[in-house]
Enzyme design. Structure first.
Site, PDB file in Angstrom:
ATOM      1  N   HIS A   1       1.276   5.366  -2.820  1.00 33.38           N
ATOM      2  CA  HIS A   1       1.813   6.618  -2.366  1.00 33.38           C
ATOM      3  C   HIS A   1       2.986   7.251  -3.209  1.00 33.38           C
ATOM      4  O   HIS A   1       3.100   8.226  -3.366  1.00 33.38           O
ATOM      5  CB  HIS A   1       2.172   7.010  -0.937  1.00 33.38           C
ATOM      6  CG  HIS A   1       0.875   6.694   0.083  1.00 33.38           C
ATOM      7  ND1 HIS A   1       0.176   7.799   0.334  1.00 33.38           N
ATOM      8  CD2 HIS A   1       0.369   5.844   0.898  1.00 33.38           C
ATOM      9  CE1 HIS A   1      -0.879   7.398   0.901  1.00 33.38           C
ATOM     10  NE2 HIS A   1      -0.755   6.283   1.429  1.00 33.38           N
TER      11      HIS A   1
ATOM     12  N   SER B   1      -4.296   1.236  -4.225  1.00 30.07           N
ATOM     13  CA  SER B   1      -3.751   0.197  -4.103  1.00 30.07           C
ATOM     14  C   SER B   1      -4.884  -0.796  -3.467  1.00 30.07           C
ATOM     15  O   SER B   1      -4.609  -1.791  -3.085  1.00 30.07           O
ATOM     16  CB  SER B   1      -2.785   0.488  -2.793  1.00 30.07           C
ATOM     17  OG  SER B   1      -3.682   0.872  -1.713  1.00 30.07           O
TER      18      SER B   1
ATOM     19  N   HIS C   1       0.871  -1.270  -0.018  1.00 30.33           N
ATOM     20  CA  HIS C   1       0.115  -0.160   0.032  1.00 30.33           C
ATOM     21  C   HIS C   1       0.912   1.124   0.035  1.00 30.33           C
ATOM     22  O   HIS C   1       0.688   2.361  -0.774  1.00 30.33           O
ATOM     23  CB  HIS C   1      -0.879   0.020   1.317  1.00 30.33           C
ATOM     24  CG  HIS C   1      -1.504   1.219   1.544  1.00 30.33           C
ATOM     25  ND1 HIS C   1      -2.485   1.859   0.492  1.00 30.33           N
ATOM     26  CD2 HIS C   1      -1.169   2.280   2.174  1.00 30.33           C
ATOM     27  CE1 HIS C   1      -2.763   3.307   0.984  1.00 30.33           C
ATOM     28  NE2 HIS C   1      -2.189   3.531   2.093  1.00 30.33           N
TER      29      HIS C   1
ATOM     30  N   GLU D   1      -5.643   9.873   0.203  1.00 31.59           N
ATOM     31  CA  GLU D   1      -5.906   8.551   0.117  1.00 31.59           C
ATOM     32  C   GLU D   1      -6.876   8.171  -0.794  1.00 31.59           C
ATOM     33  O   GLU D   1      -7.091   7.216  -1.371  1.00 31.59           O
ATOM     34  CB  GLU D   1      -6.494   7.990   1.814  1.00 31.59           C
ATOM     35  CG  GLU D   1      -5.223   8.036   2.686  1.00 31.59           C
ATOM     36  CD  GLU D   1      -4.042   7.038   2.457  1.00 31.59           C
ATOM     37  OE1 GLU D   1      -4.421   6.225   1.571  1.00 31.59           O
ATOM     38  OE2 GLU D   1      -3.029   7.247   3.055  1.00 31.59           O
TER      39      GLU D   1
HETATM   40 FE    FE Z   1      -1.897   5.446   3.059  1.00 32.65          FE
END
Ligand code: FE
Ligand code: PHE
Length: 290
Positions: A150, A210, A145, A191
């Site tokens: 990110h 993700s 993730h 997010e």
């Molecule tokens: Fe995160």
């Protein structure tokens, strides 16, 4: 932060580990005072590298038409999908592009430590990878993730600056006891953010990118509402950490994100505190609906 289909509030909530029945997986005793630690790349097993590759390839295969172009263009900077990247080599490439680096952490860290790292252009990445049983869903954010979700956009100069400004803003919000409001901004942008493009809506939020299920859901499903980006509206809006989002906020470019968050938030926090909260699926007449 979400770990596949379920979100976890990384960095913006106190350290939490699902239902608490399981001890934290990372070795916090080995972390430095700033919560960073060694990646210990040599400790990953061949099975863990293979699991990373399966996660990567499943996600990469569905990016087209759902992820924003900036993300798709940058994902290759992660290097070969065949093994978990070495953070030091990745950091060298990232340093050259935008001055950021990735640093290993044992898992979720306290918000002040998280903000402090971002303010120094250091992005904390969890060292461990989920177990094979957690292929579709893991409670806490893991290396997949954190890296896949990110790191690609940290290669984008405007987004990279936004992340640093967010970190500095977080340190200030801590002093003003307004972290909860700022956390909502992180949630609905970093997010779970969507971006409007000439080709339609696309995802740029890491929790979406993700997640195997939420990527299609966020962009294509008729179920959630998608409304125009509005900092004050976001700060009032609660969010769900245990299901797909019922509301997504849409930016029209990373410049908008950077510019709309540049003003001093002090008076905004005061206003938001007076206005009261909105549920995750609230709809206001002033919302610009997509
Ligand atoms: Fe995160
Ligand atoms: N402008 C915000 C403040 O004054 C800081 C900030 C910038 C927060 C970017 C989030 C994102 O507190």
């Amino acid at each position: 932060m979400l770990a596949n289909d379920k979100a976890v509030n990384q960095g913006v909530a106190p350290v939490t580990y699902g239902d608490g029945a399981r001890p934290p997986r990372g070795d916090y005793a080995a972390a430095r005072a700033d919560y960073t630690c060694d990646q210990h790349w040599e400790r990953y097993t061949p099975q863990e590298h293979a699991l990373y590759q399966r996660l990567y390839e499943r996600q990469a295969a569905q990016l087209k038409g759902l992820a924003c172009d900036e993300f798709i263009a940058a994902v290759e900077h992660l290097g070969t999908p065949q093994e978990i990247p070495r953070f030091d080599a990745l950091s060298e490439r990232l340093q050259r592009a935008t001055g950021w680096e990735v640093v290993a952490v044992p898992g979720l860290i306290p918000e002040e430590a998280f903000f402090g790292l971002l303010a120094e252009r250091r992005f904390p990445v969890t060292g461990w990878i989920r177990s094979p049983e957690e292929f579709d869903y893991v409670v806490e954010p893991d290396v997949f993730h954190d890296l896949f979700g990110h790191v690609p956009l940290l290669f984008n100069p405007v987004f990279a600056d936004y992340m640093q400004a967010y970190g500095a803003g977080g340190l200030k919000a801590s002093r003003l006891q307004s972290c909860e409001y700022l956390a909502r901004l992180y949630w609905y942008t970093v997010e779970f953010g969507l971006i409007a493009t000439p080709d339609g809506l696309r995802a740029y939020g890491a929790g979406i990118l993700s997640s195997t299920g939420e990527l299609r859901h966020s962009v294509l499903s008729p179920a959630p509402q998608r409304i125009g980006f509005d900092v004050e509206r976001i700060m009032r809006t609660q969010y769900r950490i245990d299901s797909f989002q019922s509301t997504y906020f849409v930016i029209n470019g990373f410049e908008q994100l950077f510019e709309a968050t540049a003003p001093d938030f002090t008076p905004l926090y005061e206003r938001v505190a007076l206005q009261g909260e909105l549920s995750a699926d609230a709809r206001l007449v002033s919302d610009r609906v997509f």
